[in-house]
Write an enzyme that holds these catalytic residues in place. Sequence first.
Site, PDB file in Angstrom:
ATOM      1  N   ASN A   9      50.138  41.100  50.788  1.00 37.96           N
ATOM      2  CA  ASN A   9      51.017  40.581  49.738  1.00 37.96           C
ATOM      3  C   ASN A   9      50.776  41.447  48.494  1.00 37.96           C
ATOM      4  O   ASN A   9      49.721  41.349  47.880  1.00 37.96           O
ATOM      5  CB  ASN A   9      50.664  39.109  49.468  1.00 37.96           C
ATOM      6  N   TRP A  10      51.762  42.252  48.182  1.00 43.86           N
ATOM      7  CA  TRP A  10      51.571  43.202  47.069  1.00 43.86           C
ATOM      8  C   TRP A  10      51.825  42.543  45.714  1.00 43.86           C
ATOM      9  O   TRP A  10      51.646  43.193  44.677  1.00 43.86           O
ATOM     10  CB  TRP A  10      52.478  44.419  47.247  1.00 43.86           C
ATOM     11  N   LYS A  11      52.275  41.318  45.713  1.00 42.10           N
ATOM     12  CA  LYS A  11      52.545  40.581  44.462  1.00 42.10           C
ATOM     13  C   LYS A  11      53.411  41.435  43.529  1.00 42.10           C
ATOM     14  O   LYS A  11      54.271  42.176  43.990  1.00 42.10           O
ATOM     15  CB  LYS A  11      51.232  40.161  43.796  1.00 42.10           C
ATOM     16  N   HIS A  95      53.405  30.220  48.058  1.00 38.28           N
ATOM     17  CA  HIS A  95      52.172  30.861  47.578  1.00 38.28           C
ATOM     18  C   HIS A  95      51.649  30.067  46.378  1.00 38.28           C
ATOM     19  O   HIS A  95      52.425  29.556  45.574  1.00 38.28           O
ATOM     20  CB  HIS A  95      52.448  32.317  47.198  1.00 38.28           C
ATOM     21  N   GLU A  97      50.545  30.938  43.660  1.00 30.98           N
ATOM     22  CA  GLU A  97      51.050  31.400  42.349  1.00 30.98           C
ATOM     23  C   GLU A  97      52.440  30.841  42.089  1.00 30.98           C
ATOM     24  O   GLU A  97      52.796  30.543  40.943  1.00 30.98           O
ATOM     25  CB  GLU A  97      51.019  32.942  42.300  1.00 30.98           C
ATOM     26  N   GLU A 165      45.073  29.304  52.179  1.00 33.07           N
ATOM     27  CA  GLU A 165      44.573  30.093  51.055  1.00 33.07           C
ATOM     28  C   GLU A 165      43.970  29.159  50.013  1.00 33.07           C
ATOM     29  O   GLU A 165      44.702  28.621  49.162  1.00 33.07           O
ATOM     30  CB  GLU A 165      45.721  30.878  50.414  1.00 33.07           C
ATOM     31  N   GLY A 171      42.062  36.086  44.515  1.00 31.67           N
ATOM     32  CA  GLY A 171      41.900  37.025  43.412  1.00 31.67           C
ATOM     33  C   GLY A 171      40.616  36.829  42.616  1.00 31.67           C
ATOM     34  O   GLY A 171      40.448  37.387  41.540  1.00 31.67           O
ATOM     35  N   SER A 211      40.594  36.616  48.842  1.00 34.37           N
ATOM     36  CA  SER A 211      39.573  37.662  48.704  1.00 34.37           C
ATOM     37  C   SER A 211      39.103  38.231  50.049  1.00 34.37           C
ATOM     38  O   SER A 211      37.914  38.498  50.239  1.00 34.37           O
ATOM     39  CB  SER A 211      38.386  37.157  47.875  1.00 34.37           C
ATOM     40  N   GLY A 232      45.698  40.011  49.408  1.00 41.40           N
ATOM     41  CA  GLY A 232      46.301  40.381  48.136  1.00 41.40           C
ATOM     42  C   GLY A 232      45.719  41.678  47.613  1.00 41.40           C
ATOM     43  O   GLY A 232      46.143  42.771  47.983  1.00 41.40           O
ATOM     44  N   GLY A 233      44.695  41.560  46.772  1.00 43.00           N
ATOM     45  CA  GLY A 233      44.112  42.721  46.099  1.00 43.00           C
ATOM     46  C   GLY A 233      43.775  43.875  47.027  1.00 43.00           C
ATOM     47  O   GLY A 233      44.137  45.038  46.744  1.00 43.00           O
TER      48      GLY A 233
HETATM   49  C1  PEP Z   1      46.996  36.290  48.050  1.00 44.21           C
HETATM   50  O1  PEP Z   1      47.577  36.593  47.036  1.00 44.21           O
HETATM   51  O2  PEP Z   1      47.617  35.730  48.953  1.00 44.21           O
HETATM   52  C2  PEP Z   1      45.568  36.592  48.157  1.00 44.21           C
HETATM   53  C3  PEP Z   1      44.907  36.088  49.151  1.00 44.21           C
HETATM   54  O3  PEP Z   1      45.025  37.409  47.191  1.00 44.21           O
HETATM   55  P1  PEP Z   1      43.535  38.063  47.212  1.00 44.21           P
HETATM   56  O4  PEP Z   1      43.355  38.682  48.560  1.00 44.21           O
HETATM   57  O5  PEP Z   1      43.574  39.070  46.107  1.00 44.21           O
HETATM   58  O6  PEP Z   1      42.573  36.959  46.967  1.00 44.21           O
END
Ligand code: PEP
Length: 248
Positions: A9-11, A95, A97, A165, A171, A211, A232-233
Amino acid sequence: MRIPLIAGNWKMHTIRSEAETLARAVVQACEGLQDREVMIAPPFTALATVAATVAGAKVALGAQNVAWEAKGAFTGEIAPPMLLDIGCRYAIVGHSERRQIFGETDALINRRLTGALAHGLTPVLCVGETLDEREAGQTLAVLERQVRAGLAGTTAENPVVIAYEPVWAIGTGKTATSAQAQEAHAFIRNLLAELHGQESADRTRILYGGSVKPSNVDELMAQPDIDGALVGGAALDGESFARIIHFQ
Ligand code: PEP
């Protein structure tokens, strides 16, 4: 029987030139991949660029959100046929967010999910508890509410991916322990069995997100009910994502 799915997920990251570079790295990492699937969800503005870059490769395209109607007066939204037209197979819905920053409710997320399904997209439904909810012992109740509400109106035949999640792990660098994640995943699978039958539960992929990185992916993926990762990251770094794709 469940093919692992590693999703990035590049957000709200990458302009088109950056997206193309990153997508190339993912294509390279996926060469010769047999026993797992990879999906990337760039921002909407980079979908066309990424679609062209991954054409012919074993990399699926996903959207980070989706509306439910085919077209109409929905300023700022993207319709399922638009996503299909550009090459998406998956759409992330719910998600944390979207829930926390943009106030998306379980009911709205359910409309997005059923709309995606109606048009032939596979939704990736994100669920997860906040830190307060975990500390209050409400984790499983929150997951139950979000899964039941998110899947309302669906049947055993609908292809759906669930992503567990925990909000406190997104994050933050804090990962759920593999035991915490496994407990949540097993709970979700039992709930899916109750909702749609054991056969459907057994074939539904439940991803872990929060993470995920090269150093923890192997242990997470070794859990019996963890069928992939939503990243994500670490998905923004070609090398890290490649290592995650090649989990052992
Ligand atoms: C996400 O945004 O779905 C996520 C899991 O982010 P991260 O891996 O950065 O925690």
